[in-house]
Design an enzyme around this catalytic site. Structure first.
Site, PDB file in Angstrom:
ATOM      1  N   LYS A 178       0.919  -1.379  -0.028  1.00  0.00           N
ATOM      2  CA  LYS A 178      -0.035  -0.031  -0.061  1.00  0.00           C
ATOM      3  C   LYS A 178       1.000   1.278   0.229  1.00  0.00           C
ATOM      4  O   LYS A 178       1.355   1.671   1.182  1.00  0.00           O
ATOM      5  CB  LYS A 178      -0.983   0.077   1.085  1.00  0.00           C
ATOM      6  N   GLU A 254      10.306   1.081  10.155  1.00  0.00           N
ATOM      7  CA  GLU A 254      11.274   2.006   9.698  1.00  0.00           C
ATOM      8  C   GLU A 254      10.586   3.446  10.240  1.00  0.00           C
ATOM      9  O   GLU A 254       9.801   3.963   9.355  1.00  0.00           O
ATOM     10  CB  GLU A 254      11.804   2.172   8.543  1.00  0.00           C
ATOM     11  N   CYS A 288      14.017  10.823   6.671  1.00  0.00           N
ATOM     12  CA  CYS A 288      14.068  10.306   8.456  1.00  0.00           C
ATOM     13  C   CYS A 288      15.582  10.273   8.784  1.00  0.00           C
ATOM     14  O   CYS A 288      15.700  10.156   9.686  1.00  0.00           O
ATOM     15  CB  CYS A 288      13.496   9.076   8.614  1.00  0.00           C
ATOM     16  N   GLU A 385      10.915  15.870  14.224  1.00  0.00           N
ATOM     17  CA  GLU A 385      11.471  15.896  12.918  1.00  0.00           C
ATOM     18  C   GLU A 385      11.013  17.241  12.138  1.00  0.00           C
ATOM     19  O   GLU A 385       9.784  17.821  12.205  1.00  0.00           O
ATOM     20  CB  GLU A 385      11.234  14.681  11.920  1.00  0.00           C
TER      21      GLU A 385
HETATM   22  P1  ADP Z   1       4.226  10.895   6.696  1.00  0.00           P
HETATM   23  O1  ADP Z   1       3.553  11.838   8.014  1.00  0.00           O
HETATM   24  O2  ADP Z   1       5.278  10.832   6.472  1.00  0.00           O
HETATM   25  O3  ADP Z   1       3.053  10.933   5.624  1.00  0.00           O
HETATM   26  P2  ADP Z   1       2.618   8.502   7.661  1.00  0.00           P
HETATM   27  O4  ADP Z   1       3.170   7.510   8.795  1.00  0.00           O
HETATM   28  O5  ADP Z   1       1.643   9.264   7.862  1.00  0.00           O
HETATM   29  O6  ADP Z   1       4.040   9.383   7.157  1.00  0.00           O
HETATM   30  O7  ADP Z   1       2.691   7.704   6.239  1.00  0.00           O
HETATM   31  C1  ADP Z   1       3.210   6.591   5.869  1.00  0.00           C
HETATM   32  C2  ADP Z   1       2.370   5.606   5.295  1.00  0.00           C
HETATM   33  O8  ADP Z   1       1.488   5.084   6.248  1.00  0.00           O
HETATM   34  C3  ADP Z   1       1.659   6.347   3.887  1.00  0.00           C
HETATM   35  O9  ADP Z   1       1.576   5.144   3.126  1.00  0.00           O
HETATM   36  C4  ADP Z   1       0.147   6.407   4.733  1.00  0.00           C
HETATM   37  O10 ADP Z   1      -0.898   6.245   3.815  1.00  0.00           O
HETATM   38  C5  ADP Z   1       0.204   5.236   5.800  1.00  0.00           C
HETATM   39  N1  ADP Z   1      -0.785   5.479   6.691  1.00  0.00           N
HETATM   40  C6  ADP Z   1      -1.084   6.540   7.496  1.00  0.00           C
HETATM   41  N2  ADP Z   1      -2.063   6.231   8.505  1.00  0.00           N
HETATM   42  C7  ADP Z   1      -2.280   4.998   8.502  1.00  0.00           C
HETATM   43  C8  ADP Z   1      -2.894   4.194   9.285  1.00  0.00           C
HETATM   44  N3  ADP Z   1      -3.767   4.643  10.337  1.00  0.00           N
HETATM   45  N4  ADP Z   1      -2.919   2.881   9.128  1.00  0.00           N
HETATM   46  C9  ADP Z   1      -2.013   2.425   8.124  1.00  0.00           C
HETATM   47  N5  ADP Z   1      -1.496   3.103   7.240  1.00  0.00           N
HETATM   48  C10 ADP Z   1      -1.341   4.415   7.407  1.00  0.00           C
END
Ligand code: ADP
Length: 484
Positions: A178, A254, A288, A385
């Site tokens: 995903k 990560e 990161c 960050e």
């Molecule tokens: P960033 O702030 O760098 O976008 P995130 O952790 O929000 O980092 O996003 C990293 C990945 O996690 C993306 O693919 C995002 O769609 C996904 N993501 C965000 N929230 C959720 C969640 N509740 N469950 C699963 N995946 C998530």
């Protein structure tokens, strides 16, 4: 066989070898211009389940293939990634914003994992263990863990996928990816090249969605998914860790960092400056492992700040497709707002903007490279960050102070130190609570070295021999009845 493909990349999701559309879609934008690039399927939990069905069905045959055959397919994928470097880089710059040179480097970096794991998959050795009883013999074998799920971020929209998928596939696992909703096109392009390379239906699936939480729940709740690999924020990592508890999934996480970069009085100033520039301003500060806190010792402080200003003045803010660009746009409006609010908090508490600190005239998501001095560890900008082009400088007096400040964070991903004193370099590298330390180097990530963090920066390692191990189970075989 020479790998061949076309440069047209898909905008449909990939389930069980089929390119799947959906009545619901979401748009993908170019962060430099705000233009819409494409619409991709907005899939849901049921689609994730279909992808798990496909990955489960494909698993036995893929797992049973000799590793040499899997390696041949991975090598073709590697070749295709390289031969499509320019098209992929153009797509990445359009979708993610990074300068073209960086995008080209990311394609090569992303492809290097595929090559490495193609080779390393052949070396998933077990052991023979000296026996404790004359009638018995002990051996271990390595087996693929099963169906895996990967959730990936937008900042390295290609490499974070190849790093995970190639290690999983080399081990004999199948996978559902995903990608970030900001950068699904790179994920689909990479998947298309994998299909062109001969990855069988169902072995590599991609679900594009705006409902990250819903799809994340579907992937973590399903007991058939034996492992989850995630790169993203610590906050989301925690959610996924919790959600994976019920089915006791193996996890690679990560997560966020808060990298210290320490410059000692005895550092080679030129090296420290070039290392700081590489670590801080790559991808407009959106990695990161970017130096988040630049700790500079009192004796070199003034010279360091003066030299850094000179280098920062050479940066060119421009859309990534402009060949002169060295700093592209940030990913979205939230990212710009975050940078602004952290700067406001720091200046309100006494930090000084030496250079930059303002939005850039190229567009809504561009921000000028910034140097901030007088930063104190308690400021938000030093504890979270930044994810933007802001070099945040803290002054320190002694080696012990530097170590204390550097470790005073719940994170522990990357750290950097600059010193010509080998004893100090060794001492400090050992004392830093981080998964990786760059010693007189600002860039160190590569396919042969283990990437990962300690503390709340995550679990497990990617790349290297360790990266393959993450997708393998060790099975112990005890053979009895050897003597009559
Ligand atoms: P960033 O702030 O760098 O976008 P995130 O952790 O929000 O980092 O996003 C990293 C990945 O996690 C993306 O693919 C995002 O769609 C996904 N993501 C965000 N929230 C959720 C969640 N509740 N469950 C699963 N995946 C998530």
């Amino acid at each position: 066989m020479n790998a061949k493909t076309t440069s047209t990349f898909p905008t449909a999701a990939l389930i069980g070898g089929d390119w799947v559309t959906s009545s619901k879609t979401f748009p993908v934008y170019d962060p430099a211009t705000g233009d819409k690039l494409a619409d991709v399927p907005d899939m849901g939990a049921e689609d994730a389940c279909r992808a798990i069905d496909a990955a489960s069905k494909a698993f036995p045959e893929w797992a049973a293939k000799p590793s040499k055959e899997r390696a041949q397919i991975l090598r073709r994928w590697h070749e295709l990634l390289l031969s499509e470097n320019e098209a992929l880089a153009q797509l990445m710059t359009a979708e993610q914003g990074k300068p073209l040179t960086e995008a080209r480097n990311e394609v090569a970096y992303g492809a290097s994992f595929v090559e490495w794991f193609a080779e390393e998959g052949k070396r998933a050795y077990g052991h023979t263990i000296p026996t404790t009883a004359s009638a018995r013999r002990f051996i271990t074998i390595k087996q693929p863990i099963g169906v895996c799920a990967a959730i990936t971020p937008w900042n390295f929209p290609l490499a974070m996928i190849t790093r995970k998928v190639s290690s999983a596939l080399a081990a004999g696992c199948t996978i559902i990816v995903k990608p970030s909703e900001e950068t699904p096109l790179c994920a689909l392009a990479v998947a298309k090249l994998a299909v062109d390379a001969g990855v069988p239906p169902g072995v590599f699936n991609v679900i594009t969605t705006l409902d990250a939480a819903g799809v994340g729940k579907a992937l973590t709740a399903d007991a058939r998914v034996r492992k989850l690999t995630f790169t993203g924020s610590t906050e989301v990592g925690r959610i996924l860790y919790r959600q994976s508890a019920d089915t006791i999934k193996k996890l690679t996480l990560e997560l966020g960092g808060n990298a210290p970069l320490i410059v000692f009085d005895d550092a080679d100033l030129d090296r420290a400056i070039s290392g700081t520039m590489a670590s801080k301003f790559r991808n407009a500060g959106q990695t990161c492992v970017c130096a988040n806190r630049i700790l500079v010792q009192a004796g070199i402080y003034d010279r360091f700040v003066t030299a850094l200003k000179k280098e920062v003045a050479k940066l060119t803010v421009a859309p990534g497709r402009d060949p002169k660009s060295t700093v592209g746009p940030l990913i979205n409006a939230d990212a710009v707002a975050k940078v602004k609010s952290r700067l406001a908090d720091a200046t309100a508490r006494g930090a000084k903007i030496e250079v930059g600190g303002t939005p850039d005239s190229h567009g809504a998501l561009f921000f000028t490279p910034t140097i901030l001095t007088g930063v104190k560890p308690e400021m938000q900008i030093a504890s979270e960050e930044i994810f933007g082009p802001v070099a945040s400088i803290i002054r320190f007096e002694t080696e012990a102070d530097a170590i204390r400040i550097a470790n005073d964070t719940p994170y522990g991903l990357a750290a950097y130190l600059f010193s010509r004193d080998i004893g100090r370099a060794w001492r400090v590298a050992e004392a830093l609570e981080s998964g990786m330390v760059g010693i007189n180097e600002g860039l160190f990530s590569n396919e042969v070295a283990p990437f990962g963090g300690v503390k709340q920066s995550g679990l497990g390692r990617e790349g290297a021999q360790e990266g393959l191990e993450e997708y393998l189970e060790t099975k112990f075989l005890c053979l009895g009845g050897i003597t009559d």
